[in-house]
Design an enzyme around this catalytic site. Structure first.
Site, mmCIF file in Angstrom:
data_model
loop_
_atom_site.group_PDB
_atom_site.id
_atom_site.type_symbol
_atom_site.label_atom_id
_atom_site.label_comp_id
_atom_site.label_asym_id
_atom_site.label_seq_id
_atom_site.Cartn_x
_atom_site.Cartn_y
_atom_site.Cartn_z
ATOM 1 C CG ASN A 195 -0.342 -0.140 2.699
ATOM 2 O OD1 ASN A 195 0.383 1.025 2.630
ATOM 3 N ND2 ASN A 195 -0.157 -1.116 3.150
ATOM 4 C CG PHE A 219 -2.465 6.374 12.579
ATOM 5 C CD1 PHE A 219 -1.601 6.287 14.227
ATOM 6 C CD2 PHE A 219 -2.483 7.848 12.594
ATOM 7 C CE1 PHE A 219 -0.757 6.616 14.672
ATOM 8 C CE2 PHE A 219 -1.763 8.453 12.873
ATOM 9 C CZ PHE A 219 -0.981 8.172 13.658
ATOM 10 C CE LYS A 266 -11.357 1.270 10.406
ATOM 11 N NZ LYS A 266 -10.141 2.434 9.674
ATOM 12 C CE LYS A 275 -9.079 -2.296 14.344
ATOM 13 N NZ LYS A 275 -8.587 -2.086 12.712
#
Ligand code: CTP
Length: 390
Positions: A207, A320, A334, A338
C-alpha cells in the site's frame, strides 16, 4: 518550525565544524535568528565569515572584543535555546567542571535557556570514561545531549563519533525548544510502514504508506526520553540509527513481533498500514503470464484488535485509521471495536509527504492536529500523556 526563535549556535574546534555551517543555514531557512559564537580553535578550522554570510547575523569569537556590541551576558539572556555543535571533549569537560574561561563557556554557564550538546570526536575520546562521566553529570544537571552517529571518522577510525545529519539535529533541537523530557522511564512500542505480502518470488501486494508518521512518533518519543521500540515494515525514509528498530515484512511477521513486544510496553502506537489480505498461496516459482489471473486472498489477523483484547489497565493503546470517507464515524467505530484509548483519523485525500492533518479521537477527545508529521507526533504524545481519552 523555528519562526522568530533565537538560537545561539556554539561552534567548537572539532573537524566537524564545517558541518555546523549546514546546520546554521537550515535553522536560518526555518525562520530562526541564529547568532554564532566560535571558539579560537573553531576559527582555525573554518572562517567566522562563513557563518556570518549564512546567518546574516553577528559571529562572535572573543571575550573582550572592543568592537563587539554584544557580550556573554546579553547573548546568554537573548537565546531561547543554545546548541553546541560540534561539541568537543574540551567544552563538555569545561562546562561539567564549571570552568568559564572564554566567551562560549562563559555564555553557557550564564544562560538559563536549554543547552544542547552535539558531541563529535574520535571514538576512543568519546568512549573515554572521563568524557562519559562528564556527559552523565551534565545530563543529570539538565543539559541535553545528542548521540553521535556511527561511521567513518575523520581520524581514520570507524565507530560512534560522527556529527549527526543536519535534519536529525533540527528534530532534536525542536524537541528541546518546545518540550520537556517527560517520557523518561516510559517504554513505547511504535509500528510504521507498509506491509508487503508476497504473491510469488517476483511480485507482492502493498500500500501507499511511507512510514513517515510512525518514524516521526518514534523520533519524538525518543528525544523526549522514552525507551522506544520501532517495529516497521517497508518505509521510504532511513530509520534513525538511535532507534531500536525491528524489521518485518509481512502482516504475519509484524503480528508475531508486536505480540512478543507488547507486554513490555506501557504505550503502544500502531501507525503501520497492515495488509488486510494476503495471497492464499504464495507461489514458489514465478507465475507465468496468462490471459487472466484470479488471485485468491485470505484475511490477515488484525494486530490492533488482538492488542485491544490483551490490553492491561495500565497500558495505553493508540491506533490510526486511514479513511477516504465518513472519517470520524469510521474511526470512532474502530476506537470502540478495537478497545483503543485513542485513534488518529487520517483523511487519505489531504495527507501529504511531510505534512499531515489528523483528527485525534478519544472517548472524550476530538481534536484536529496539523503540521509537519514531526510536530503532529509531538502533539499526539502530549495528548497521550494528558491521558486517558479524556
Ligand atoms: N491494523 C492492524 N492489523 C491489521 C489491519 C490494521 O493492526 N491487520 C491496525 C492499523 O495499524 C491501524 C488500525 O488497525 O492502527 C486501522 O487500520 P485501517 O487500515 O485504517 O483499518 P482496518 O481495521 O484495516 O479497517 P478498514 O480497512 O476496513 O478500514
Amino acid at each position: 518550525m523555528f519562526q522568530n526563535k533565537k538560537i545561539l549556535l556554539g561552534v567548537t574546534g572539532g573537524i566537524a565544524a564545517y558541518k555546523a555551517v549546514d546546520l546554521a543555514s537550515r535553522l536560518t531557512k526555518l525562520g530562526a535568528e541564529v547568532y554564532t559564537i566560535m571558539t579560537t580553535n573553531a576559527c582555525e578550522l573554518i572562517s567566522p565569515v562563513t557563518f556570518k554570510s549564512i546567518t546574516h547575523q553577528k559571529v562572535v569569537t572573543k571575550m573582550f572584543d572592543p568592537n563587539a556590541d554584544i557580550e556573554h551576558i546579553s547573548l546568554a539572556d537573548w537565546a531561547d535555546i543554545v546548541i553546541i555543535a560540534p561539541a568537543t571533549a574540551n567544552i563538555i569537560g569545561k562546562v561539567a567542571h564549571g570552568i568559564a574561561d572564554d566567551l562560549l563557556s562563559t555564555t553557557i554557564m550564564a544562560t538559563t535557556a536549554p543547552v544542547c550538546f552535539v558531541p563529535a570526536m574520535n571514538i576512543h575520546m568519546y568512549e573515554n570514561p572521563i568524557v562519559q562521566e562528564n556527559v552523565a553529570n551534565l545530563t543529570e544537571h539538565g543539559y541535553f545531549f545528542m548521540e553521535p552517529e556511527f561511521g567513518k571518522l575523520a581520524c581514520g577510525y570507524e565507530g560512534k563519533g560522527r556529527f549527526p545529519k543536519t535534519q536529525e539535529i533540527v528534530y532534536f533541537l525542536h524537541t528541546h525548544l518546545n518540550y520537556k523530557r517527560d517520557l523518561i522511564g516510559k517504554k513505547i512500542l511504535i509500528t510504521a510502514g507498509a506491509s508487503r505480502e508476497e504473491i510469488d518470488p517476483m511480485r507482492f501486494i502493498t500500500n501507499h504508506s511511507s512510514g513517515k508518521m510512525g518514524i516521526a512518533l518514534a523520533r519524538a518519543a525518543h528525544f523526549r526520553g522514552a525507551e522506544v521500540t520501532l517495529i516497521h515494515s517497508v518505509v521510504t525514509e532511513e530509520i534513525p540509527e538511535y532507534l531500536n528498530a525491528i524489521k518485518t515484512i509481512s502482516a504475519k511477521e509484524m503480528y508475531e513481533a508486536v505480540l512478543r513486544e507488547f507486554p513490555k510496553n506501557e504505550i503502544v502506537i500502531k501507525a503501520a498500514a497492515v495488509a488486510d489480505y494476503t495471497p492464499a498461496i504464495k507461489a514458489v516459482q514465478k507465475i507465468k503470464k496468462k490471459d487472466s489471473l484470479n488471485l485468491e486472498l485470505t484475511g490477515t489477523k488484525d494486530i490492533l484488535a488482538e492488542l485491544g483484547k490483551q490490553k492491561k489497565a495500565d497500558q495505553i493503546l493508540v491506533g490510526f485509521a486511514a479513511e477516504s470517507e465518513n472519517i470520524i464515524q469510521n474511526a470512532k467505530e474502530k476506537l470502540e471495536k478495537k478497545n483503543l484509548d485513542f485513534i488518529a483519523a487520517n483523511d487519505l485525500s489531504v495527507s501529504g509527504k511531510d505534512n499531515t492533518e489528523i483528527i485525534l479521537l478519544g472517548k472524550k477527545t476530538e481534536l484536529k492536529l496539523s503540521g509537519t508529521k514531526f510536530e503532529v507526533a509531538h502533539q499526539i504524545l502530549d495528548q497521550i500523556l494528558g491521558k486517558k481519552s479524556e
